[in-house]
Design a protein around this motif. Structure first.
Motif, mmCIF file in Angstrom:
data_model
loop_
_atom_site.group_PDB
_atom_site.id
_atom_site.type_symbol
_atom_site.label_atom_id
_atom_site.label_comp_id
_atom_site.label_asym_id
_atom_site.label_seq_id
_atom_site.Cartn_x
_atom_site.Cartn_y
_atom_site.Cartn_z
ATOM 1 N N ASP A 30 0.485 -1.191 -0.176
ATOM 2 C CA ASP A 30 -0.299 -0.610 0.183
ATOM 3 C C ASP A 30 0.784 1.102 0.107
ATOM 4 O O ASP A 30 1.912 0.781 0.287
ATOM 5 N N THR A 60 -3.582 -3.985 -1.372
ATOM 6 C CA THR A 60 -4.754 -4.652 -1.243
ATOM 7 C C THR A 60 -5.722 -4.086 -2.200
ATOM 8 O O THR A 60 -7.000 -4.425 -1.605
ATOM 9 N N HIS A 61 -6.106 -2.796 -2.554
ATOM 10 C CA HIS A 61 -7.294 -2.303 -2.698
ATOM 11 C C HIS A 61 -7.000 -1.052 -3.226
ATOM 12 O O HIS A 61 -5.717 -0.281 -3.098
ATOM 13 N N ASP A 87 -9.984 -3.164 -9.079
ATOM 14 C CA ASP A 87 -9.616 -2.320 -8.126
ATOM 15 C C ASP A 87 -8.334 -1.621 -9.475
ATOM 16 O O ASP A 87 -8.095 -0.675 -9.306
ATOM 17 N N HIS A 141 -14.915 -4.727 1.534
ATOM 18 C CA HIS A 141 -14.326 -3.648 0.926
ATOM 19 C C HIS A 141 -14.549 -2.948 0.263
ATOM 20 O O HIS A 141 -14.995 -1.713 -0.305
ATOM 21 N N THR A 142 -14.034 -3.361 -1.005
ATOM 22 C CA THR A 142 -13.959 -2.919 -2.450
ATOM 23 C C THR A 142 -14.326 -4.347 -3.322
ATOM 24 O O THR A 142 -13.492 -5.324 -2.601
ATOM 25 N N HIS A 145 -11.442 -5.788 -3.757
ATOM 26 C CA HIS A 145 -9.627 -6.502 -1.484
ATOM 27 C C HIS A 145 -9.024 -7.660 -1.821
ATOM 28 O O HIS A 145 -10.186 -8.798 -1.596
ATOM 29 N N SER A 147 -6.165 -9.153 0.276
ATOM 30 C CA SER A 147 -4.683 -9.546 1.519
ATOM 31 C C SER A 147 -3.903 -10.025 1.106
ATOM 32 O O SER A 147 -3.700 -11.108 0.367
ATOM 33 N N GLY A 159 -4.810 -5.241 5.125
ATOM 34 C CA GLY A 159 -6.111 -3.907 4.333
ATOM 35 C C GLY A 159 -6.677 -3.328 4.820
ATOM 36 O O GLY A 159 -6.217 -3.360 6.159
ATOM 37 N N ASP A 160 -8.416 -3.240 4.071
ATOM 38 C CA ASP A 160 -9.044 -2.776 5.060
ATOM 39 C C ASP A 160 -10.235 -4.094 5.402
ATOM 40 O O ASP A 160 -11.608 -3.237 5.712
ATOM 41 N N CYS A 177 -17.416 0.325 3.172
ATOM 42 C CA CYS A 177 -17.393 -1.123 1.733
ATOM 43 C C CYS A 177 -18.857 -1.359 0.879
ATOM 44 O O CYS A 177 -19.920 0.022 1.183
ATOM 45 N N ASN A 183 -18.316 -8.388 2.992
ATOM 46 C CA ASN A 183 -16.485 -8.488 3.941
ATOM 47 C C ASN A 183 -16.847 -8.550 5.487
ATOM 48 O O ASN A 183 -15.083 -9.387 5.693
#
Length: 223
Positions: A30, A60-61, A87, A141-142, A145, A147, A159-160, A177, A183
């Protein structure tokens, strides 16, 4: 903050984390906001590197606070970016986040502040190995996304999909999200894949050390 085994550094940026990993090649996980480039370069110098030493970027996104500084890290940055679609398409501009989704609409609005990086982009799929990292798709989240797990260093770069608040992992709030239910399921998926790892390194909040997979599993079981 340096994480075990002293080859993973947390880069504290403007309300978000990036991570520097001295793996098979120097890897940035990131890239902060558009206003974080100077801070990233300074932190690199603190640990003996320059932006030109980075050979790999794992995203991550696509969000402004995770991709924003890539275009401004310097003309000598010659790294390949690894990110999952859609993404990756949002990053390159070959597709736009959907206005029909509240999070997608926010991404479209914040895109006005983004300068797109002139770097090669490779699309990752679930289970892909990127050097010593394993990609684990964790959408919600996206839509893309992902990890990244480094088993040798015992770290899950989450990530998120989760964030740390007051020493505990929490799922990212529904308002941030695309699909909060998806998620939540991704938390369980990441817990299964990161079961034996020691550290969860989230995009927001502090990394948690000690039985990362168990921490993720306990959270997933509560959701």
């Amino acid at each position: 903050m340096t994480l075990p085994p002293n080859r993973v550094w947390r880069l504290r940026l403007r309300g978000v984390n990036a991570y520097l990993v001295d793996a098979d090649v120097l890897t940035l996980v990131d890239a902060g906001t558009p206003w974080d480039a100077k801070r990233i370069r300074s932190r690199l110098e603190d640990v003996g590197f320059e932006a030109s030493d980075i050979e790999r970027v794992l995203l991550t996104h696509f969000d402004l606070d995770h991709v924003g500084a890539l275009a401004d890290l310097g003309p000598d940055l010659d790294a390949t970016v690894h990110v999952a679609d859609p993404d990756g398409q949002f990053l390159t501009g070959t597709a736009q986040p959907p206005m029909t989704n509240h999070k997608g609409a926010l991404q479209r609005l914040l895109g006005a502040f983004l300068t797109r990086p002139d770097l090669p982009v490779e699309v990752v799929e679930d289970g892909d190995e990127v050097g010593p990292f394993e990609a684990v798709r964790t959408p919600g989240h996206t839509p893309g996304h992902t990890s990244f797990l480094h088993e040798g260093f015992d770290v899950a770069f989450a990530g998120d999909v989760v964030r740390e608040i007051d020493g505990e992992l929490k799922p990212t709030s529904w308002v941030m999200c695309y699909d909060a239910g998806q998620n939540r399921r991704s938390v369980g998926r990441l817990a299964d894949r990161a079961l034996r790892l020691d550290v969860v390194a989230p995009g927001h909040g502090n990394p948690l050390r000690g039985e990362a997979g168990d921490s993720l599993r306990r959270l997933a079981d509560r959701l």
